[in-house]
Design an enzyme around this catalytic site. Structure first.
Site, PDB file in Angstrom:
ATOM      1  N   LYS A  76      80.134  80.397  47.825  1.00  0.00           N
ATOM      2  CA  LYS A  76      78.710  80.102  47.679  1.00  0.00           C
ATOM      3  C   LYS A  76      78.588  78.888  48.578  1.00  0.00           C
ATOM      4  CE  LYS A  76      74.786  79.288  44.734  1.00  0.00           C
ATOM      5  NZ  LYS A  76      74.448  79.143  43.284  1.00  0.00           N
ATOM      6  N   SER A 151      70.273  81.735  41.924  1.00  0.00           N
ATOM      7  CA  SER A 151      70.310  81.512  43.289  1.00  0.00           C
ATOM      8  C   SER A 151      71.659  81.895  44.060  1.00  0.00           C
ATOM      9  CB  SER A 151      70.491  80.131  43.330  1.00  0.00           C
ATOM     10  OG  SER A 151      71.607  79.583  42.605  1.00  0.00           O
ATOM     11  N   SER A 175      71.801  81.672  37.656  1.00  0.00           N
ATOM     12  CA  SER A 175      72.252  81.930  38.841  1.00  0.00           C
ATOM     13  C   SER A 175      73.236  82.701  39.238  1.00  0.00           C
ATOM     14  CB  SER A 175      72.230  80.627  39.721  1.00  0.00           C
ATOM     15  OG  SER A 175      70.954  80.089  39.930  1.00  0.00           O
TER      16      SER A 175
END
Lengths: 483, 95
Positions: A76, A151, A175
């Site tokens: 990420k 997210s 997330s």
């Protein structure tokens, strides 16, 4: 290779069925083919990835290896990785090449994993649909008209479309779990403090936690073995003996008590999601677990409390972006103040600005007691609810998200509707507890996730529960069409 | 409690974010919505409840103050918009 587990890839590397370089090339070619339509990656750097793969092959040939050596992974874009552009999904960091590695990156590098690239995400991890990224929205591989969740939506979409076998995520209010649910993956948010936050770009520091996203609980266990560990550079990281998260995977779950919070099956939950979650709970009964009714009476307050605490901490954390030392700086300005104002006006997207403003408001003179202090007190009540519940059960189960994936654009202009996506996940962040999501069915061609909430540091037990289910079912093996 | 345009101007100033006149109205409406969500907290009785500021109850660990980090000036300085003689350059603040 496409559906292989870490164990299978590891054995393939050992038996020389393929090399780490070949493995990386295979997934890089899938990224080349699929990323233009899914937009899961912000940065791909073949030269860097293949360089790491070559080193992994050397390690393997010397017998210096562990289960993650030579395994490709997507990271990420919230984790600083030395020499890699690290943007956090924001124009503010569009030109930021990290001069150092986050703990998580360092840990996977040490294990000999191969970084395939940096995944797209909601800007500064603020969002539940991956539509707030400066680099454009991520598409759900199950249906490109739908959102992947957020997210960590780029990581979720990357694994769901098999552009990467595994990926890292972070979870401040859901997330990891919500995108895992919406994309049909297994994802785990560990207990707060289990994984070092060093080099992980801060959103709300008392809630942020990194964790694994993969196809199976077994792969998550492999990843957690690498990620968990003490690091003195994060003062909230807990110093405790290292566990082997694979050790208990095959334990019997006979007699374990599963708490079912009635508040998680209230209005707001999609009927089809509810049905599939209940079917999964029945499967657990067949496996020998016992279901007990529990109550988490303050569940509905988790969202209001979160939208005080998270923005308050964000407004403080994001004050560092001032255009002076790194990051975006406005092109034209009159003086220093004007430079700050314009840099932050232009460098941040709408949702981030909204949250900074809310955070500034609730912390401003005269409002602190009414908002921030009040929220911290209710946070205590929410945490007490869980303490009470865990006197009656070993784990808690319920839906991970109130619905399946929704259409892109559907909630973009309505922040309140978007915030409700995290109604079942936020309370565990507030309490600091571990939570995970695993796929337990599909409705309208879109995956549904079951959430497992464990007691503090009971990741091993949660992974055992998830693994037991995955030995009896096939949902984790489903693959979207067209990938 | 409601958040009006004057509050919005004040917090935008505190947050060092420029908000244009056109944006003010839309933003005010959206922030109002979020504040009304937050206001659900006000009906909860929290007398005698200790505020929770950390997710896990632990004390701050101490360690020896030893320099371990290497000099990353060479990699860090080029990240700034304007640098001169190893210093960050900002618009003039002192006449």
């Amino acid at each position: 290779m496409i559906n292989n587990s870490i164990n299978e890839l590891h054995h393939g590397l050992l038996k020389k069925d393929f090399s780490s370089v070949e493995l990386a090339e295979y997934f890089l070619s899938r990224i080349k083919k699929l990323n233009p339509s899914i937009n899961a990656f912000i940065t791909v750097d073949e030269e860097k990835s293949l360089g790491q793969a070559k080193l992994a092959d050397e390690k393997i040939s010397k017998g210096d290896l562990n289960p993650l050596t030579g395994i490709p992974i997507a990271q990420k874009d919230i984790f600083c990785a030395k020499g890699w552009k690290t943007t956090c999904g924001s124009l503010m960091l569009d030109n930021f090449i990290s001069p150092y590695d986050a703990y998580v990156i360092e840990a996977f590098n040490k294990a000999g994993s191969v970084n395939l690239g940096k995944t797209n995400m909601d800007e500064f991890a603020m969002g539940s649909s991956n539509e707030t990224s400066y680099y454009g929205p991520v598409k759900n591989p199950w249906n490109l008209d739908y959102v992947p969740g957020g997210s960590s939506g780029g990581s979720a979409a990357a694994v769901a479309s098999r552009m990467a076998p595994i990926a890292t995520g972070t979870d401040t209010g859901g997330s990891i779990r919500q995108p895992a649910s919406l994309c049909g993956l297994t994802g785990l948010k560990p207990t707060y403090g289990l994984v070092s936050r060093f080099g992980m770009i801060a959103f709300a520091s008392s809630l942020d936690q990194a964790g694994p996203m993969a196809l199976t609980a077994e792969d998550c266990a492999h990843m957690l073995n690498v990620m968990a560990g003490y690091d003195e550079r994060d003062s909230t990281c807990i110093n405790r003996p290292k566990e082997d998260y694979l050790a208990n995977l095959d334990h019997s779950i006979q007699g374990l008590k599963i708490g079912i919070p009635k508040e998680f099956f209230d209005e707001g939950l999609d009927a089809n999601v509810q049905k599939l979650v209940e079917e999964a709970l029945n499967e657990y009964k067949k496996l020998g677990a016992e279901l007990v009714d529990i109550s988490l009476p303050n569940t509905s307050l988790a969202i209001p409390v979160y939208y005080v605490i998270a923005p308050a901490e964000a407004s403080s954390n994001l004050s560092r972006y001032d255009g002076v030392r790194y990051g975006y700086r406005a092109k034209e300005y009159k003086d220093l103040m004007d430079m700050y104002f314009k840099t932050r006006e232009q460098g941040f997207g709408e949702e981030v600005k909204r949250r900074i403003l809310i955070g500034t408001y609730v912390l401003s003179a005269g409002y602190y007691d009414a908002y921030y202090l009040k929220a911290q007190k209710i946070r205590k009540l929410i945490s007490n609810d869980f303490k009470e519940a865990f006197t009656k059960c070993d784990v808690i189960m319920g839906p991970a998200a109130p619905s399946v994936a929704f259409k892109s654009g559907d909630k973009k202009e309505d922040p309140l509707a978007m915030y409700l996506q995290d109604i079942y996940t936020i309370s565990t962040n507030l309490a600091g507890l571990p939570g995970m999501s695993l796929p337990v069915g599909q409705t309208q061609g879109l995956p549904v996730g079951l959430q497992i909430i464990g007691n503090y540091f009971k990741e091993s037990q949660m992974l055992n529960m998830a693994h037991a289910y995955q030995q009896k079912t096939q949902w984790h093996k489903m693959m979207p069409e067209g990938v | 409690m409601s958040l009006n345009q004057a509050d919005l101007k004040k917090i935008a100033h505190l947050a060092r974010i420029n908000v244009s006149e056109e944006e003010t109205k839309v933003l005010e409406e959206k922030l109002q919505g979020i504040m009304s969500l937050i206001d659900q907290m006000q009906n909860v009785d929290t007398d005698n409840v200790e505020p929770m500021s950390h997710a896990i109850e632990v004390s701050q660990p101490l360690r020896e103050d030893i320099i371990k980090e290497t000099d990353i000036r060479k990699d860090s300085l080029p990240l700034a918009s304007e640098v001169q003689d190893s210093l960050f350059v900002v618009p003039q603040v002192i006449e």
